[in-house]
Design an enzyme around this catalytic site. Structure first.
Site, PDB file in Angstrom:
ATOM      1  N   LYS A  29       0.846  -1.198   0.000  1.00  0.00           N
ATOM      2  CA  LYS A  29       0.000   0.000   0.000  1.00  0.00           C
ATOM      3  C   LYS A  29       0.881   1.248   0.000  1.00  0.00           C
ATOM      4  O   LYS A  29       0.690   2.155  -0.796  1.00  0.00           O
ATOM      5  CB  LYS A  29      -0.909  -0.035   1.227  1.00  0.00           C
ATOM      6  CG  LYS A  29      -1.805   1.156   1.358  1.00  0.00           C
ATOM      7  CD  LYS A  29      -2.702   1.001   2.568  1.00  0.00           C
ATOM      8  CE  LYS A  29      -3.384   2.316   2.888  1.00  0.00           C
ATOM      9  NZ  LYS A  29      -4.209   2.225   4.089  1.00  0.00           N
TER      10      LYS A  29
ATOM     11  N   GLU B  13      10.791  -4.666   4.333  1.00  0.00           N
ATOM     12  CA  GLU B  13      10.908  -6.061   3.901  1.00  0.00           C
ATOM     13  C   GLU B  13      10.529  -6.205   2.429  1.00  0.00           C
ATOM     14  O   GLU B  13      11.190  -6.895   1.659  1.00  0.00           O
ATOM     15  CB  GLU B  13       9.993  -6.960   4.754  1.00  0.00           C
ATOM     16  CG  GLU B  13      10.372  -7.056   6.221  1.00  0.00           C
ATOM     17  CD  GLU B  13       9.800  -5.933   7.074  1.00  0.00           C
ATOM     18  OE1 GLU B  13       9.329  -4.911   6.501  1.00  0.00           O
ATOM     19  OE2 GLU B  13       9.844  -6.055   8.312  1.00  0.00           O
TER      20      GLU B  13
ATOM     21  N   ARG C  69      -4.820  -4.633   6.579  1.00  0.00           N
ATOM     22  CA  ARG C  69      -5.348  -5.932   6.985  1.00  0.00           C
ATOM     23  C   ARG C  69      -6.779  -6.163   6.488  1.00  0.00           C
ATOM     24  O   ARG C  69      -7.361  -7.220   6.714  1.00  0.00           O
ATOM     25  CB  ARG C  69      -5.251  -6.093   8.503  1.00  0.00           C
ATOM     26  CG  ARG C  69      -5.816  -4.936   9.288  1.00  0.00           C
ATOM     27  CD  ARG C  69      -5.329  -4.960  10.733  1.00  0.00           C
ATOM     28  NE  ARG C  69      -5.771  -3.799  11.494  1.00  0.00           N
ATOM     29  CZ  ARG C  69      -5.108  -2.641  11.549  1.00  0.00           C
ATOM     30  NH1 ARG C  69      -3.997  -2.476  10.847  1.00  0.00           N
ATOM     31  NH2 ARG C  69      -5.561  -1.638  12.289  1.00  0.00           N
TER      32      ARG C  69
ATOM     33  N   GLU D 200      -3.787  -6.447  15.379  1.00  0.00           N
ATOM     34  CA  GLU D 200      -3.351  -5.123  14.913  1.00  0.00           C
ATOM     35  C   GLU D 200      -4.514  -4.124  15.032  1.00  0.00           C
ATOM     36  O   GLU D 200      -4.306  -2.933  15.227  1.00  0.00           O
ATOM     37  CB  GLU D 200      -2.833  -5.195  13.467  1.00  0.00           C
ATOM     38  CG  GLU D 200      -1.764  -4.151  13.171  1.00  0.00           C
ATOM     39  CD  GLU D 200      -1.119  -4.299  11.797  1.00  0.00           C
ATOM     40  OE1 GLU D 200      -1.824  -4.158  10.782  1.00  0.00           O
ATOM     41  OE2 GLU D 200       0.101  -4.528  11.731  1.00  0.00           O
TER      42      GLU D 200
ATOM     43  N   HIS E 165      -2.663 -32.746  19.542  1.00  0.00           N
ATOM     44  CA  HIS E 165      -1.486 -33.495  20.001  1.00  0.00           C
ATOM     45  C   HIS E 165      -0.379 -32.534  20.418  1.00  0.00           C
ATOM     46  O   HIS E 165       0.794 -32.910  20.458  1.00  0.00           O
ATOM     47  CB  HIS E 165      -1.023 -34.436  18.892  1.00  0.00           C
ATOM     48  CG  HIS E 165      -2.064 -35.475  18.573  1.00  0.00           C
ATOM     49  ND1 HIS E 165      -2.178 -36.645  19.277  1.00  0.00           N
ATOM     50  CD2 HIS E 165      -3.078 -35.470  17.678  1.00  0.00           C
ATOM     51  CE1 HIS E 165      -3.204 -37.335  18.809  1.00  0.00           C
ATOM     52  NE2 HIS E 165      -3.776 -36.644  17.838  1.00  0.00           N
TER      53      HIS E 165
HETATM   54  O1  F6P Z   1       3.749  -2.556   9.746  1.00  0.00           O
HETATM   55  C1  F6P Z   1       2.420  -2.910   9.735  1.00  0.00           C
HETATM   56  C2  F6P Z   1       1.809  -2.679   8.380  1.00  0.00           C
HETATM   57  O2  F6P Z   1       1.675  -1.318   8.180  1.00  0.00           O
HETATM   58  C3  F6P Z   1       0.483  -3.382   8.240  1.00  0.00           C
HETATM   59  O3  F6P Z   1      -0.567  -2.690   8.776  1.00  0.00           O
HETATM   60  C4  F6P Z   1       0.411  -3.582   6.768  1.00  0.00           C
HETATM   61  O4  F6P Z   1      -0.527  -4.554   6.431  1.00  0.00           O
HETATM   62  C5  F6P Z   1       1.829  -3.990   6.465  1.00  0.00           C
HETATM   63  O5  F6P Z   1       2.614  -3.197   7.334  1.00  0.00           O
HETATM   64  C6  F6P Z   1       2.293  -3.833   5.039  1.00  0.00           C
HETATM   65  O6  F6P Z   1       2.184  -2.526   4.596  1.00  0.00           O
HETATM   66  P1  F6P Z   1       2.321  -2.130   3.077  1.00  0.00           P
HETATM   67  O7  F6P Z   1       1.224  -2.782   2.309  1.00  0.00           O
HETATM   68  O8  F6P Z   1       2.237  -0.637   3.032  1.00  0.00           O
HETATM   69  O9  F6P Z   1       3.661  -2.622   2.594  1.00  0.00           O
END
Ligand code: F6P
Length: 554
Positions: free
Chosen positions: A212, A218, A274, A359, A390
């Site tokens: 977004k 990452e 989310r 969250e 289990h």
């Molecule tokens: O760090 C949390 C968060 O902002 C989440 O709320 C979101 O789903 C995720 O990181 C990924 O964000 P983006 O779609 O902006 O990479």
């Protein structure tokens, strides 16, 4: 619509105080006895809608409890809040945004205004863009740099840009269009990238960079690694557009990365991460199951939206689940909630609900910033049955904590093997039954005597065999997992979470807490790589930095 409503302390509402008194008066309420005394209990505390059947009869409730809980929802203004949510009011007050995931599931022709502009034409334009793009990949018209059709789609994204799409595409594997395999790359851990890339051929791989914000560490690191790998495998910068597309609300950043503007599917500020699997963030879902199934998913969620908006609270699934959660969290001291899917295809639902619930409802202040002095969101955990039986179910049965559980199970399997499904279903039912019935000391002793044990052995073992029971659970049953039913199921939990936040007065749509770790992460990184030689804020972190640096020097 004016939202949020003026701040209130839910614990001061008469309905909350009535519930507290009711909890006292219930004392040692026994579900066992309630079932024995009330043959109609199952009928009274169960309902069916949107392709889902909810049995909530195995709860520590009476008819009066439900009345009081529903009274709480009314008094907290839930009805008004649902309208506010759907109408695009600023339900996310700290970020001054609406949360319009429901708009993503609405039919064409509906009107939803954001800042005076109807967003529905844009929602449907993006659905058409997705249809076109997915069609080209499925029909083999979208080709890689060597003119071969795409065989593998890799979604690079994390959090909401990963968990929802992964849940759905894997849950709906029986609906997958053969020919295109879907993969997910989320963590910054190089091992994940290494293992995945080893399975792929660059010439037939399409990467979807799903973010977004297009600002998530990452995701950006993985996207850069994927581009490097693609170039090393023989791809060229000139053909990059055949292998990288994006979903983002930050078009300039995606363009700067090298993605062509026409290959960037938009997202909007008014969809929370989310809650975004219904938007173009659902591209990997559509790539896997095709657009008509994706639209079925949307229509299942839409049915649940209507149910949430129109069903009386006494027969409203999300409201009832929300109220039961509040009942246990705020009146019985439960601190966690187990999600137990008895279906291989639904195995990722616990992870998705973890983000969705924790969250959203992991909050300690109200919409106006005032601190709450009661428990809000629980820890969500669990996993697929029967594996959990289990492993951790022991604690559910005999541990000292009260942990409400949601069992989720389909009545039929896509892959019947001998009588496995009957056993799977039986296990699901018998777990909720065991949680509720338990085993008394008397029953344990009788059982041991029936096994022929002497009285000394009976007395030595009996206490260990006692299972307290009276532990609550809900059971959600459906026919086989289909796009519609899954859409309804996920929307059910989205609305449950929202309803709880309304009653607590908190904001379900921001997540400021995750920012601190991100901020500190930059400082720790600079010290690890030596670009900052200053000391860390605390001795423990500095010690661990030194440990890392010592190892890397050697
Ligand atoms: O760090 C949390 C968060 O902002 C989440 O709320 C979101 O789903 C995720 O990181 C990924 O964000 P983006 O779609 O902006 O990479």
């Amino acid at each position: 619509m004016q939202y949020p409503q003026s701040p209130f302390d839910v614990t001061q509402l008469p309905s909350w105080q009535a519930l507290a008194a009711h909890r006292e008066s219930l004392g040692s309420f026994s579900m066992r006895e309630a079932f024995a005394e009330q043959p109609e209990r199952f009928d009274e505390f169960s309902l069916k809608d949107c392709g889902l059947f909810l049995d909530y009869s195995k709860n520590l409730i009476t008819t009066q409890t439900r009345e009081l809980l529903v009274g709480l929802a009314r008094e907290a203004g839930l009805e008004r809040a649902i309208h506010a949510l759907y109408d695009g009011a600023l339900v996310n007050a700290s970020e001054r945004r609406p949360a319009l995931h429901t708009a993503l599931r609405r039919p064409i022709g509906d009107k939803v205004l954001v800042d005076g502009v109807d967003v529905m034409p844009e929602v449907h334009r993006v659905l058409n863009q997705m249809t076109e793009l997915v069609g080209r990949v499925h029909d083999g018209l979208w080709r890689g740099y060597s003119e071969k059709p795409i065989t593998d789609v890799v979604n690079i994204g994390i959090g909401g840009s990963f968990l929802g799409p992964q849940l759905v595409s894997e849950a709906l594997l029986p609906f997958a269009q053969r020919g295109v395999r879907c993969h997910y790359l989320a963590n910054i851990d190089g091992s994940e990238f290494h293992e995945l890339s080893a399975k792929l051929r660059a010439e037939t791989t399409l990467f979807i960079v799903s973010s977004k914000t297009f600002n998530t560490l990452e995701t950006l690191k993985n996207a850069q690694a994927a581009r490097g790998w693609y170039l090393a495998q023989g791809g060229t910068e000139g053909e990059l557009h055949r292998h990288f597309i994006a979903v983002s609300s930050n078009t300039p950043a995606a363009v700067a990365f090298g993605i062509r503007e026409e290959n960037i599917l938009p997202m909007w500020d008014w969809v929370g991460g989310r809650y975004s699997l219904w938007s173009a963030i659902g591209m990997p879902i559509a790539m896997s199951i095709g657009m008509s199934n994706f639209k079925e998913l949307l229509s299942g969620a839409y049915r649940m939206d209507q149910h949430f908006q129109n069903a009386p609270f006494e027969r409203n699934m999300p409201v009832l689940l929300a109220l039961l959660g509040i009942w246990y969290g705020n009146f019985w001291g439960a601190q966690s909630q187990a999600i137990l899917p008895y279906d291989h295809y639904l195995r990722n639902i616990t992870k998705h609900l973890q983000q969705l619930d924790m969250e959203s409802n992991g909050k300690r202040v109200r919409q106006d910033g005032s601190a709450v002095d009661f428990q809000t969101g629980p820890v969500i955990w669990g996993g697929v049955g029967c594996n959990g039986q289990h492993a951790y179910h022991q604690l559910l049965h005999q541990g000292t904590q009260l942990i409400p559980a949601d069992f989720i199970v389909p009545v039929s399997s896509y892959n019947p093997v001998a009588d496995h499904h009957q056993w799977l279903f039986a296990n699901c039912l018998s777990q909720s039954q065991a949680l509720m019935l338990g085993k008394t000391l008397h029953e344990a002793e009788r059982e041991l005597r029936d096994q022929g044990l002497g009285e000394d052995e009976v007395q030595r073992l009996a206490a260990h065999k006692v299972v307290p029971g009276n532990r609550p659970s809900n059971t959600l049953v459906m026919e086989r997992v289909s796009p519609r039913r899954l859409g309804a199921l996920i929307a059910l939990y989205e609305h449950k979470v929202f309803a709880q936040s309304v009653i607590w007065g908190t904001n379900a749509f921001d997540q400021w807490g995750v920012e601190l770790g991100k901020q500190l992460g930059k400082g720790v990184y600079s010290r690890l790589v030596g670009s900052d030689t200053g000391a860390a804020e605390d001795g423990s972190t500095q010690g661990l930095i030194d440990f890392f640096r010592g190892r890397h020097r050697g």
